[in-house]
Design a protein around this motif. Structure first.
Motif: not given
Length: 246
Positions: A97-105, A121-133
């Motif tokens: 999922d490229i540009g996954a953002g919050t991982g919605y999809l 996959v995302d370029i923003q570590p902050q988005m990946l932190e949201i996905i981990d949450y």
């Protein structure tokens, strides 16, 4: 000294052959690479002033816009849940999922892959932190966050069955480099799906640079060797375009 006509003729033939040989030699040399991108001073405030194949690249929606991705009205407006059955997934597929953002999809797809996984996959570590949450909150553990760079999604060669971009491709600062790496990461016969707001429709209330036409998407995917398969327009506002790695 007077040269004979025959000798003069032979010299001319020799010169012609030598010239033709030199021409052939230079024609086989790689041409100077044309610039892939064009930078313009005058451009849309919604873009970065960088153009690719005639299209201005849109500004990235930062992690501060995460709430918009998770808005309660998203399902009503866009029907993202309808994307999942269109993907024709197998239980052991590996999906990027490229540009996954919050991982919605990503979190919609993951339950359909009991033997597979989603690489968010995302370029923003902050988005990946949201996905981990969300992984912990939703108790879904086959979603793997991947930190990408502007030019590389950081996926191993021939490791994925499908790469999907949902309203993300038009924001890539280096689309040709990223897509070249995506093609390498796809298994033979692997697919790329782009979900993009329909650029042909002026009544879709999305900023112009955040929409794409089918014609433009096809041109850009062809440039990296992907083969067009089909378009599905069953979503309320977005194209669903499918391409394959030969």
């Amino acid at each position: 000294m007077v040269r004979s006509p025959i000798r003069t003729y032979c010299h001319l033939i020799l010169i012609l052959f030598l010239g033709w040989g030199i021409l052939l030699t230079f024609s086989n040399l790689p041409a100077a690479a044309l610039p892939v991108y064009e930078q313009r001073q005058n451009h849309s405030p919604d873009g970065i002033g960088k153009y690719y194949m005639g299209r201005e690249i849109a500004q990235v929606m930062g992690y501060t816009g995460a709430g918009w991705l998770e808005r309660p009205s998203r399902e009503t407006e866009e029907k993202p849940s309808q994307i999942v059955p269109l993907l024709n997934l197998k239980p052991d597929d590996v999906v990027a999922d490229i540009g996954a953002g919050t991982g919605y999809l990503s979190f919609l797809i993951a339950p359909l892959l009991p033997q597979g996984k989603v690489l968010a996959v995302d370029i923003q570590p902050q988005m990946l932190e949201i996905i981990d949450y969300f992984k912990q909150e939703k108790n879904i553990h086959n979603v793997e966050p991947i930190l990408a760079t502007l030019t590389n999604p950081n996926l191993p060669p021939e490791s994925i069955d499908l790469a999907i971009f949902v309203d993300a491709y038009h924001e890539l600062a280096y689309p040709q480099e990223v897509m070249t790496e995506i093609v390498k990461a796809l298994k033979p016969g692997g697919r790329v799906v782009l979900v993009e707001y329909r650029g042909e429709n002026p009544f879709i209330m999305i900023k112009r640079l955040h929409k794409m036409t089918q014609k433009q998407v096809k041109k850009e995917m062809q440039a990296v060797g992907l083969v067009y398969q089909e378009t599905k327009n069953t979503l309320p506002q977005q194209h669903f375009l499918v391409f394959a790695k030969p």
